[in-house]
Scaffold this motif. Structure first.
Motif, short mmCIF file in Angstrom:
data_model
loop_
_atom_site.label_atom_id
_atom_site.label_comp_id
_atom_site.label_asym_id
_atom_site.label_seq_id
_atom_site.Cartn_x
_atom_site.Cartn_y
_atom_site.Cartn_z
N ILE A 251 0.84 -1.19 0.00
CA ILE A 251 0.00 0.00 0.00
C ILE A 251 0.88 1.24 0.00
O ILE A 251 1.73 1.42 0.88
CB ILE A 251 -0.93 0.03 1.23
CG1 ILE A 251 -1.71 -1.28 1.35
CG2 ILE A 251 -1.87 1.24 1.15
CD1 ILE A 251 -2.60 -1.60 0.18
N VAL B 166 -7.07 0.63 2.05
CA VAL B 166 -7.30 1.82 1.22
C VAL B 166 -8.57 2.54 1.66
O VAL B 166 -8.61 3.78 1.72
CB VAL B 166 -7.35 1.44 -0.26
CG1 VAL B 166 -7.88 2.60 -1.10
CG2 VAL B 166 -5.97 1.03 -0.76
N ALA C 50 -4.61 6.75 -2.13
CA ALA C 50 -3.83 5.55 -1.82
C ALA C 50 -3.91 4.59 -3.00
O ALA C 50 -4.91 4.58 -3.74
CB ALA C 50 -4.37 4.87 -0.56
#
Length: 250
Positions: free
Chosen positions: A119, A202, A220
């Motif tokens: 991420i 996210v 993100a």
């Protein structure tokens, strides 16, 4: 600058080759009092460049950060000395073709979802790296200095919390660090493993963006491969994602 100061800074002869991620058992950086020699030698250039930078991006703020005088690798550990400098000094150093006079180490928390994705975030338009994708991170700052030394893990926790709202204290992490050197910049990495899926992480970041006081990040992203064309990656991302998908996630 003395010969001792330049050892480990100008030639990197004791370091693994550029672009290779390597294990680092610890990172011990002492922050010295007084000005960084680079701030003295390049004072006029720093001031002139800052005027150009803020003309192009008026949202820039000349805060303080930790900028390194020299770094060494000894017995698997990264050691060195640094000073607190104005951000404007770092921006000028970053613009220089040879980047002599200093070296930049920053902490790079690698966020791993329960389904094995990474991420990262996209930086906002008003930042120094608009539109670039990299892990939620930032340079070491005075608040990260404890008893004269840099607290790397606290920097990672703070940066991730401020940018994404995520709490790294709830995650499992690897012991020690990994690091990679690119053009006189050292990314100090640590893997943090979440129990949530990439989509859940996210969604949590997007919820944080709704209430965050600033818009440092624009969003993100989920990284599921080492494809360098998937996003507009910051250069430091490429060796890290290559390493992760080739050797960590197998």
């Amino acid at each position: 600058m003395t010969d001792n100061d330049s050892h480990g800074l100008d030639d990197f002869r004791d370091w693994p080759e550029e672009g290779r991620v390597f294990p680092a058992s610890s990172a011990n950086i002492q922050v010295l009092d007084g000005p960084h020699p680079f701030c003295l030698s390049d004072a006029d250039e720093i001031a002139a460049n800052w005027q150009r930078e803020v003309t192009a991006n008026p949202a820039l703020f000349d805060g303080q950060m930790v900028f390194h005088r020299q770094l060494r690798v000894s017995g698997g550990a990264i050691e060195g000395e640094a000073h607190v400098v104005p951000y404007s000094a770092f921006l000028w150093w970053r613009r220089k073709a040879d980047r002599r006079g200093g070296v930049h180490l920053f902490c790079y928390p690698v966020l791993v979802s329960a389904d094995g994705a990474l991420i990262a975030v996209t930086m906002g338009s008003h930042t120094a790296n608009p539109g670039q994708v990299y892990f939620a991170a930032g340079s070491l700052e005075p608040v990260d200095i404890v008893d004269g030394r840099c607290d790397m893990e606290e920097n990672m926790r703070r940066e991730v919390r401020e940018e994404t709202g995520l709490d790294l204290l709830t995650c499992r992490s690897d012991a020690g660090f990994h690091a990679v050197r690119l053009d006189r910049t050292i990314a100090l990495c640590k893997l943090y493993y979440f129990e949530e899926t990439a989509e859940q992480i996210v969604a949590s970041i997007e919820a944080h963006m709704e209430v965050a006081e600033d818009d440092e990040i624009a969003g993100a992203v989920i990284i599921r491969s080492a494809d360098p064309s998937a996003y507009r990656y910051n250069a430091a991302m490429l060796p890290v994602i290559d390493w992760y998908f080739a050797t960590v996630r197998t």
